[in-house]
Design a protein around this motif. Structure first.
Motif, PDB file in Angstrom:
ATOM      1  N   SER A  70       0.861  -1.284  -0.091  1.00 21.75           N
ATOM      2  CA  SER A  70       0.034   0.134  -0.096  1.00 21.75           C
ATOM      3  C   SER A  70       0.932   1.241  -0.079  1.00 21.75           C
ATOM      4  O   SER A  70       0.414   2.119  -0.746  1.00 21.75           O
ATOM      5  N   ILE A  71       1.869   1.248   0.815  1.00 23.26           N
ATOM      6  CA  ILE A  71       2.877   2.476   0.603  1.00 23.26           C
ATOM      7  C   ILE A  71       3.822   2.571  -0.322  1.00 23.26           C
ATOM      8  O   ILE A  71       4.095   3.353  -1.027  1.00 23.26           O
ATOM      9  N   GLY A  72       4.090   1.394  -0.518  1.00 18.85           N
ATOM     10  CA  GLY A  72       5.404   1.208  -1.827  1.00 18.85           C
ATOM     11  C   GLY A  72       6.745   1.672  -1.282  1.00 18.85           C
ATOM     12  O   GLY A  72       7.027   2.558  -0.439  1.00 18.85           O
ATOM     13  N   ILE A  78       2.307  -1.529  -5.251  1.00 20.38           N
ATOM     14  CA  ILE A  78       1.410  -0.858  -6.225  1.00 20.38           C
ATOM     15  C   ILE A  78       0.888   0.468  -5.851  1.00 20.38           C
ATOM     16  O   ILE A  78       0.167   1.127  -6.605  1.00 20.38           O
ATOM     17  N   LYS A  79       0.951   0.560  -4.419  1.00 21.22           N
ATOM     18  CA  LYS A  79       0.237   2.007  -3.762  1.00 21.22           C
ATOM     19  C   LYS A  79      -1.128   1.842  -4.245  1.00 21.22           C
ATOM     20  O   LYS A  79      -1.667   3.152  -4.534  1.00 21.22           O
ATOM     21  N   LEU A  80      -1.909   1.076  -3.751  1.00 24.97           N
ATOM     22  CA  LEU A  80      -3.087   0.991  -3.729  1.00 24.97           C
ATOM     23  C   LEU A  80      -3.733   0.571  -2.344  1.00 24.97           C
ATOM     24  O   LEU A  80      -2.893  -0.137  -1.634  1.00 24.97           O
ATOM     25  N   PRO A  81      -5.108   0.747  -2.180  1.00 28.87           N
ATOM     26  CA  PRO A  81      -5.817   0.468  -0.882  1.00 28.87           C
ATOM     27  C   PRO A  81      -6.007  -1.233  -1.101  1.00 28.87           C
ATOM     28  O   PRO A  81      -7.064  -1.483  -1.160  1.00 28.87           O
ATOM     29  N   ILE A  82      -4.835  -1.948  -0.716  1.00 24.19           N
ATOM     30  CA  ILE A  82      -4.906  -3.380  -0.638  1.00 24.19           C
ATOM     31  C   ILE A  82      -4.504  -3.870   0.604  1.00 24.19           C
ATOM     32  O   ILE A  82      -3.217  -3.466   0.946  1.00 24.19           O
ATOM     33  N   MET A  83      -4.977  -4.728   1.211  1.00 25.26           N
ATOM     34  CA  MET A  83      -4.620  -5.809   2.434  1.00 25.26           C
ATOM     35  C   MET A  83      -4.105  -7.056   1.788  1.00 25.26           C
ATOM     36  O   MET A  83      -4.769  -7.498   0.830  1.00 25.26           O
TER      37      MET A  83
END
Length: 450
Positions: A70-72, A78-83
């Motif tokens: 999420s942060i990268g 990938i810098k997306l809201p993913i868990m």
């Protein structure tokens, strides 16, 4: 709106809201995250303390790789809201590997080391091969993932496997009560309250369960306040060719799943996913598997139920998932906290699971809605046969019982079978036939198909 959405994905919310929203992501994925260690523990008849250790390590590494995704960091994320959580894709193959008396758990970890490195190295190649994974393939794969997880939500809704009251009206009633509360909050409230509807539903269910005395807090009282996560806890990994080959295929299937998740979340937040971002996302999945091997837990992937949560709440900030990752790491380091969250009754989680896992299935259906069935009737064959083959081990667990034991890791995974079948059929019907319609890019991935 796309511009606003792109800003929203990077928005840093106030700490209070960020914490509540992050906890909601944790609560939604928690049961799924600890389900794989529990399943593996029961299948391998591990001692209770070893299963508890697996859960603590699982949460810690899940939080760590969620922060990366999420942060990268350089080359990863990938810098997306993913868990990120332990993948269900590898459960069947891992049980088959671990039940081999010459391999056991250490055979899983040896194969994961190779497959994790393989995944990191293959990430750029897989990004170049996305033309082989059009919506008909990825939509089918996500659909099968959702269908397989329906069994998990059904078990939760009935009270959880091993519960002496499994399937009783009060257990099922609790699940549907939680479901009704979530739906009522979603319909009659707006803004932040609607955003945390799932969390409020779970808290409501927990309150009812606590007042009726149906929650067992003994595990909380007996858990340690602090636990240390160490690498190679179970010993030196073992290496086997068939195990490595199987887990490497699982890694590639994870990439196919992840592609659908990345595209789906990218659409939700209005952010176009380019080739470099896709590669970094794949690398984070590979890194998760490698870290899982080092810390003696299992492969990691982007969690689909949390993608469903992003869709329901409309909260698009990746920092919410980063906060969720931090909470997971704390839960892993403080077993008493993880035991408290784990005390949520399965029937309470079942109400949320019916929505979340159903959302995964709906996501697959939505992606298949972009497929051209009218002018290309072969696509119907791809979906029909892939789903049918994928569900064979589910509807009849003994279907492949007489096949060589070395193939068991491949043949007992519904998700793996569906993915391989869909890729092969798409190659046969569309790619080799030169179908231009099915060479079209996935939404948001046009640049990857050049």
């Amino acid at each position: 709106m796309p511009a606003d959405s792109r800003a929203a994905v990077d928005e840093l919310l106030p700490v209070g809201r960020l914490t509540l929203l992050g906890m909601q992501h944790v609560m939604v994925m928690y049961a799924g995250a600890i389900a794989v260690p529990l399943i593996m523990g029961m299948a391998l008849k591990l001692p209770r303390e070893q299963v508890a250790y697996l859960i603590s390590v699982d949460l810690f590494v899940s939080g760590l790789i969620t922060l990366v995704q999420s942060i990268g960091v350089r080359w990863f994320g990938i810098k997306l809201p993913i868990m990120m959580g332990v993948s269900f894709t590898g459960v069947g193959p891992m049980i088959a590997i671990a039940t081999n008396p010459n391999l056991g758990l250490l055979g899983i970890y040896g194969s994961m080391i190779f497959s994790g490195i393989f995944g990191i190295l293959m990430a750029p190649v897989m990004a170049k091969l996305l033309r082989f994974f059009p919506p008909v393939v990825i939509g089918t794969e996500i659909l099968v993932v959702g269908l397989c997880l329906m069994g998990v939500s059904a078990n939760w809704a009935a009270g959880g496997l091993g519960n002496p009251h499994f399937g009783s009206p009060d257990q099922i009633g609790m699940s549907f009560l939680v479901l009704a509360v979530i739906l009522a909050i979603t319909k009659y409230f707006s803004g932040f309250v609607r955003n945390i509807a799932v969390l409020l539903g779970i808290v409501f269910g927990m309150t009812i369960a606590a007042t009726t005395g149906t929650i067992d807090f003994s595990s909380v009282r007996g858990a340690a306040w602090f636990g240390v996560v160490l690498p190679f806890h179970f010993g030196v990994p073992k290496f086997d060719f068939w195990a490595i080959a199987t887990m490497s295929i699982v890694m590639l299937v994870t990439f196919i799943e992840a592609t659908g998740m990345f595209v789906a979340v990218g659409e939700m937040v209005g952010k176009e996913i380019d080739e470099k971002q896709m590669i970094k996302g794949f690398r984070a999945d590979g890194l998760g598997t490698l870290l899982g091997a080092i810390f003696n837990i299992f492969p990691y992937t982007s969690y689909a139920e949390n993608v469903g949560l992003v869709s329901i709440t409309g909260v698009r900030s990746r920092w919410v998932c980063a906060m969720g990752g931090g909470i997971l790491m704390l839960l892993g380091l403080f077993p008493k906290l993880s035991a408290l969250v784990a005390s949520v009754p399965a029937s309470v989680l079942g109400g949320a699971g019916l929505i979340m896992f159903g959302m995964i299935t709906a996501c697959g259906v939505r992606m298949l809605a972009n497929v051209d069935f009218a002018h290309n009737h072969f696509n119907a064959y791809i979906v029909a046969i892939s789903v049918s083959v994928g569900m064979l081990p589910v509807v009849n667990p003994d279907f492949f019982a007489r096949f060589p034991s070395q193939l068991a890791p491949l043949l007992h995974s519904s998700i793996l079978l569906a993915a391989v079948t869909a890729v092969i059929l798409n190659l046969f019907f569309n790619i080799l036939a030169g179908s231009k319609a099915e060479k079209s890019a996935l939404p948001g991935l046009e640049g990857l198909q050049q």
